[in-house]
Scaffold this motif. Structure first.
Motif, PDB file in Angstrom:
ATOM      1  N   LEU A  85      22.496   6.178   3.177  1.00 25.23           N
ATOM      2  CA  LEU A  85      22.306   5.732   4.556  1.00 25.23           C
ATOM      3  C   LEU A  85      20.882   5.260   4.829  1.00 25.23           C
ATOM      4  O   LEU A  85      20.618   4.580   5.817  1.00 25.23           O
ATOM      5  N   ILE A  86      19.962   5.621   3.944  1.00 24.45           N
ATOM      6  CA  ILE A  86      18.551   5.320   4.196  1.00 24.45           C
ATOM      7  C   ILE A  86      18.297   3.815   4.353  1.00 24.45           C
ATOM      8  O   ILE A  86      17.438   3.402   5.139  1.00 24.45           O
ATOM      9  N   GLU A  87      19.071   3.002   3.628  1.00 20.02           N
ATOM     10  CA  GLU A  87      18.839   1.565   3.743  1.00 20.02           C
ATOM     11  C   GLU A  87      19.108   1.069   5.161  1.00 20.02           C
ATOM     12  O   GLU A  87      18.358   0.265   5.694  1.00 20.02           O
ATOM     13  N   ARG A 116      15.607   2.237  -3.223  1.00 23.37           N
ATOM     14  CA  ARG A 116      16.960   1.673  -3.288  1.00 23.37           C
ATOM     15  C   ARG A 116      17.018   0.195  -2.903  1.00 23.37           C
ATOM     16  O   ARG A 116      17.885  -0.531  -3.371  1.00 23.37           O
ATOM     17  N   HIS A 117      16.112  -0.243  -2.022  1.00 29.56           N
ATOM     18  CA  HIS A 117      16.160  -1.624  -1.548  1.00 29.56           C
ATOM     19  C   HIS A 117      16.018  -2.647  -2.662  1.00 29.56           C
ATOM     20  O   HIS A 117      16.532  -3.755  -2.563  1.00 29.56           O
ATOM     21  N   PHE A 118      15.289  -2.270  -3.683  1.00 29.59           N
ATOM     22  CA  PHE A 118      15.013  -3.266  -4.713  1.00 29.59           C
ATOM     23  C   PHE A 118      16.200  -3.527  -5.609  1.00 29.59           C
ATOM     24  O   PHE A 118      16.177  -4.426  -6.433  1.00 29.59           O
ATOM     25  N   ARG A 142       3.222  -5.542   5.879  1.00 23.72           N
ATOM     26  CA  ARG A 142       2.968  -5.057   4.521  1.00 23.72           C
ATOM     27  C   ARG A 142       4.022  -4.043   4.131  1.00 23.72           C
ATOM     28  O   ARG A 142       4.579  -3.369   4.991  1.00 23.72           O
ATOM     29  N   LEU A 143       4.262  -3.958   2.842  1.00 21.29           N
ATOM     30  CA  LEU A 143       5.241  -3.006   2.334  1.00 21.29           C
ATOM     31  C   LEU A 143       4.532  -1.860   1.635  1.00 21.29           C
ATOM     32  O   LEU A 143       3.571  -2.086   0.905  1.00 21.29           O
ATOM     33  N   GLU A 144       5.019  -0.648   1.836  1.00 24.57           N
ATOM     34  CA  GLU A 144       4.507   0.495   1.077  1.00 24.57           C
ATOM     35  C   GLU A 144       5.597   0.931   0.125  1.00 24.57           C
ATOM     36  O   GLU A 144       6.692   1.305   0.541  1.00 24.57           O
ATOM     37  N   ILE A 145       5.294   0.830  -1.154  1.00 19.42           N
ATOM     38  CA  ILE A 145       6.298   1.212  -2.140  1.00 19.42           C
ATOM     39  C   ILE A 145       5.723   2.270  -3.076  1.00 19.42           C
ATOM     40  O   ILE A 145       4.524   2.346  -3.263  1.00 19.42           O
ATOM     41  N   THR A 146       6.590   3.099  -3.596  1.00 13.29           N
ATOM     42  CA  THR A 146       6.116   4.143  -4.506  1.00 13.29           C
ATOM     43  C   THR A 146       6.355   3.714  -5.949  1.00 13.29           C
ATOM     44  O   THR A 146       7.104   2.772  -6.213  1.00 13.29           O
ATOM     45  N   GLU A 147       5.730   4.443  -6.839  1.00 10.69           N
ATOM     46  CA  GLU A 147       5.849   4.118  -8.255  1.00 10.69           C
ATOM     47  C   GLU A 147       7.297   4.140  -8.734  1.00 10.69           C
ATOM     48  O   GLU A 147       7.694   3.358  -9.584  1.00 10.69           O
ATOM     49  N   VAL A 148       8.092   5.033  -8.147  1.00 17.35           N
ATOM     50  CA  VAL A 148       9.507   5.147  -8.529  1.00 17.35           C
ATOM     51  C   VAL A 148      10.226   3.810  -8.358  1.00 17.35           C
ATOM     52  O   VAL A 148      11.056   3.429  -9.176  1.00 17.35           O
ATOM     53  N   ALA A 149       9.874   3.089  -7.284  1.00 13.97           N
ATOM     54  CA  ALA A 149      10.524   1.813  -6.991  1.00 13.97           C
ATOM     55  C   ALA A 149      10.260   0.794  -8.089  1.00 13.97           C
ATOM     56  O   ALA A 149      11.029  -0.153  -8.271  1.00 13.97           O
ATOM     57  N   SER A 160      11.563  -9.992  -5.927  1.00 13.15           N
ATOM     58  CA  SER A 160      11.450  -9.728  -4.485  1.00 13.15           C
ATOM     59  C   SER A 160       9.995  -9.691  -4.046  1.00 13.15           C
ATOM     60  O   SER A 160       9.618 -10.303  -3.049  1.00 13.15           O
ATOM     61  N   LEU A 161       9.186  -8.967  -4.811  1.00 17.25           N
ATOM     62  CA  LEU A 161       7.784  -8.828  -4.426  1.00 17.25           C
ATOM     63  C   LEU A 161       7.054 -10.164  -4.495  1.00 17.25           C
ATOM     64  O   LEU A 161       6.208 -10.462  -3.665  1.00 17.25           O
ATOM     65  N   ARG A 162       7.416 -10.985  -5.476  1.00 15.14           N
ATOM     66  CA  ARG A 162       6.778 -12.307  -5.591  1.00 15.14           C
ATOM     67  C   ARG A 162       7.140 -13.200  -4.424  1.00 15.14           C
ATOM     68  O   ARG A 162       6.293 -13.868  -3.849  1.00 15.14           O
ATOM     69  N   THR A 163       8.437 -13.226  -4.094  1.00 13.82           N
ATOM     70  CA  THR A 163       8.885 -14.038  -2.960  1.00 13.82           C
ATOM     71  C   THR A 163       8.159 -13.616  -1.689  1.00 13.82           C
ATOM     72  O   THR A 163       7.655 -14.452  -0.935  1.00 13.82           O
ATOM     73  N   LEU A 164       8.090 -12.316  -1.481  1.00 19.51           N
ATOM     74  CA  LEU A 164       7.441 -11.821  -0.265  1.00 19.51           C
ATOM     75  C   LEU A 164       5.957 -12.175  -0.263  1.00 19.51           C
ATOM     76  O   LEU A 164       5.414 -12.626   0.737  1.00 19.51           O
ATOM     77  N   ARG A 165       5.327 -12.010  -1.396  1.00 23.01           N
ATOM     78  CA  ARG A 165       3.904 -12.325  -1.492  1.00 23.01           C
ATOM     79  C   ARG A 165       3.640 -13.797  -1.195  1.00 23.01           C
ATOM     80  O   ARG A 165       2.662 -14.146  -0.548  1.00 23.01           O
ATOM     81  N   GLU A 166       4.555 -14.688  -1.666  1.00 21.62           N
ATOM     82  CA  GLU A 166       4.398 -16.119  -1.371  1.00 21.62           C
ATOM     83  C   GLU A 166       4.395 -16.383   0.135  1.00 21.62           C
ATOM     84  O   GLU A 166       3.817 -17.353   0.594  1.00 21.62           O
TER      85      GLU A 166
END
Ligand code: C2E
Ligand code: CA
Ligand code: CA
Ligand code: CA
Length: 265
Positions: A85-87, A116-118, A142-149, A160-166
């Motif tokens: 449900l977190i998503e 999970r989002h990734f 900005r996104l905060e992501i943990t190492e687990v992700a 995903s991260l590249r697209t967002l960064r662009e």
């Protein structure tokens, strides 16, 4: 002794049953909370520790539960992750944060992203769509992501991260130093900011040489990679001075402000 053992296992069974019931009830509550959007983002300022100027805020999830009051993530995040449900909860948070960003476009707002989002291919597009819909500038998100992700399904996460960064959405690595710390991902993924975990910051209070050495090492690493740093959980003036002395300029913590429904100017 035998009777006592039986009693004890009866008590144990009872506790297990109550725990199971409690989490079933909480899960039902969480489903209802999603339908009624009972989530209230709280915002904690991130400051330039040299002058206290606010440079941004982190959005932190709070659930206004009808009977239990305002709940912090610890009370339900594990359940949200296990039940998937977190998503949905996160998307409700992002919608509120992006709306706030459009109304009050000063500084940046960071949001926490469940690993999970990734695994969903359209995460980046969906987030950018949300910004477009509400007229918010993605460069202030900005996104905060943990190492687990960064561990699972790396190619998709990377995309995903590249697209967002662009589109100007920067990624901050959360809780740095507490995870797997393979370090290789630091240059493999487009990360712009590294958040130094509170456990390192609290060690600076007691003037433990190891804590200083660890923070110094983290800052050197970030510097080498051209990554900004933010110290988390700064609670004392002593810690603020120590961090500035070590060369860490940005901080977040109770010393500067607690999470609250309003943004700080
Ligand atoms: P986090 O991302 O590491 O967030 C920082 C936590 O430290 C927050 O707890 C914040 O209230 C707390 N904190 C800030 N300054 C201080 C300080 O000076 N001293 C101490 N002792 N604590 C401080 P919070 O709000 O309870 O959030 C806990 C965790 O829940 C977050 O840790 C994050 O992992 C997760 N979380 C928060 N919001 C969201 C969200 O919208 N979505 C998801 N998926 N996870 C979230
Ligand atoms: Ca965070
Ligand atoms: Ca953190
Ligand atoms: Ca954390």
């Amino acid at each position: 002794a035998k009777a006592q053992g039986r009693d004890r296992s009866a008590v144990f069974d009872q506790v297990m049953r109550e725990t199971a019931l409690h989490s079933l009830e909480l899960e039902a509550d969480l489903r209802r909370a999603i339908i009624h959007d009972e989530f209230v983002p709280h915002y904690q300022p991130i400051v330039d520790m040299t002058d206290g100027r606010v440079i941004g805020h982190e959005a932190l999830l709070r659930w206004q539960h009808e009977r239990r009051g305002l709940l912090a993530p610890d009370a339900f995040i594990a359940l949200g992750e296990d039940s998937g449900l977190i998503e949905q909860v996160d998307w409700l948070m992002y919608a509120q944060v992006v709306r706030r960003l459009a109304q009050q476009p000063k500084g940046y707002l960071s949001v926490n992203v469940s690993p999970r989002h990734f695994s969903s291919a359209d995460f980046a597009e969906r987030l950018l769509d949300l910004c477009r819909t509400h007229g918010a500038d993605p460069a202030q998100l900005r996104l905060e992501i943990t190492e687990v992700a960064l561990l699972d399904d790396a190619p998709r996460t990377l995309r995903s991260l590249r697209t967002l960064r662009e589109h100007g959405v920067l990624a901050q690595l959360d809780d740095f130093g507490t995870g797997f710390s393979a370090l290789s991902y630091l240059h493999r993924f487009p990360l712009s900011v590294l958040k130094i975990d509170r456990s390192f910051v609290s060690g600076l209070d007691s003037d433990q040489p190891e804590s200083f050495a660890l923070v110094r090492a983290i800052l050197a690493l970030a510097n080498t990679l051209g990554i900004e740093t933010i110290a988390e959980g700064v609670e004392t003036e002593h810690q603020r001075r120590a961090l500035l002395g070590l060369g860490c300029r940005r901080g977040q913590g109770y010393l500067f402000g607690r999470p609250a429904p309003q943004l700080v100017n």
